[in-house]
Design a protein around this motif. Structure first.
Motif, short mmCIF file in Angstrom:
data_model
loop_
_atom_site.label_atom_id
_atom_site.label_comp_id
_atom_site.label_asym_id
_atom_site.label_seq_id
_atom_site.Cartn_x
_atom_site.Cartn_y
_atom_site.Cartn_z
N HIS A 1 26.44 -25.23 -34.69
CA HIS A 1 24.99 -24.99 -34.67
C HIS A 1 24.53 -23.83 -35.57
CE1 HIS A 1 26.23 -26.50 -30.51
NE2 HIS A 1 27.21 -25.65 -30.54
N VAL A 2 24.17 -24.59 -36.75
CA VAL A 2 23.67 -23.84 -37.79
C VAL A 2 22.36 -23.06 -37.34
CG1 VAL A 2 23.08 -23.98 -40.17
CG2 VAL A 2 24.59 -25.43 -39.18
N TRP A 3 22.11 -21.69 -37.72
CA TRP A 3 21.08 -21.01 -37.49
C TRP A 3 19.86 -21.50 -38.14
CZ3 TRP A 3 25.30 -17.20 -37.90
CH2 TRP A 3 25.90 -16.84 -36.52
N PRO A 4 18.63 -21.64 -37.76
CA PRO A 4 17.47 -21.80 -38.58
C PRO A 4 17.50 -21.03 -40.07
CG PRO A 4 16.85 -21.95 -36.27
CD PRO A 4 18.21 -21.48 -36.34
N GLU A 5 17.81 -19.83 -39.61
CA GLU A 5 17.57 -18.93 -41.11
C GLU A 5 18.46 -19.37 -42.07
OE1 GLU A 5 17.48 -16.19 -37.35
OE2 GLU A 5 18.35 -18.12 -37.80
N VAL A 6 19.54 -19.89 -41.54
CA VAL A 6 20.35 -20.34 -42.77
C VAL A 6 19.96 -21.34 -43.45
CG1 VAL A 6 22.93 -21.10 -43.12
CG2 VAL A 6 22.58 -19.41 -41.59
N LEU A 7 19.53 -22.55 -42.79
CA LEU A 7 18.86 -23.89 -43.31
C LEU A 7 17.88 -23.59 -44.10
CD1 LEU A 7 19.08 -26.08 -40.02
CD2 LEU A 7 20.55 -26.07 -42.30
N GLU A 8 16.93 -22.56 -43.84
CA GLU A 8 15.78 -21.94 -44.50
C GLU A 8 16.35 -21.31 -45.85
OE1 GLU A 8 12.03 -21.53 -45.84
OE2 GLU A 8 12.69 -22.61 -44.38
N GLY A 9 17.16 -20.59 -45.83
CA GLY A 9 17.85 -19.83 -46.88
C GLY A 9 18.30 -20.93 -47.96
N GLN A 10 18.84 -21.92 -47.39
CA GLN A 10 19.70 -23.04 -48.43
C GLN A 10 18.40 -23.77 -48.93
OE1 GLN A 10 22.09 -25.33 -45.57
NE2 GLN A 10 23.71 -23.93 -46.05
N ARG A 11 17.41 -24.01 -48.18
CA ARG A 11 16.28 -24.74 -48.52
C ARG A 11 15.57 -23.85 -49.76
NH1 ARG A 11 14.56 -25.15 -43.79
NH2 ARG A 11 15.64 -26.83 -42.51
N LYS A 12 15.56 -22.44 -49.56
CA LYS A 12 14.70 -21.60 -50.53
C LYS A 12 15.43 -21.55 -51.91
CE LYS A 12 12.17 -18.64 -47.48
NZ LYS A 12 12.31 -17.26 -47.00
#
Length: 76
Positions: free
Chosen positions: A26-37
């Motif tokens: 259950h990956v937090w959306p903030e983690v995915l956004e940080g990875q994209r950034k």
């Protein structure tokens, strides 16, 4: 595109392994956004027994050490 691969051997403890899998499923959306950034395009983690194998595709400009350090202090 760059590709980074890493392995990790988990402790010999099935309860801890189950907890690890649960948390990481259950990956937090903030983690995915940080990875994209920082330029991480896709990340896959595969498990064989206690061995994890991560495949991470990134944009060419990613500096693996620097950008991972940027992600480390994020709240999640």
């Amino acid at each position: 595109m760059k590709r980074y691969c890493q392995t990790l051997t988990l402790p010999d403890d099935e309860d801890l392994i189950r907890k690890y899998i649960e948390v990481h499923s259950h990956v937090w959306p903030e983690v995915l956004e940080g990875q994209r950034k920082v330029g991480i395009l896709q990340m896959q983690i595969h498990r064989l027994g206690r061995l994890l194998f991560m495949i991470c595709d990134t944009v060419d400009s990613v500096d693996w050490q620097k950008d991972r350090a940027t992600l480390a202090p994020l709240p999640r």
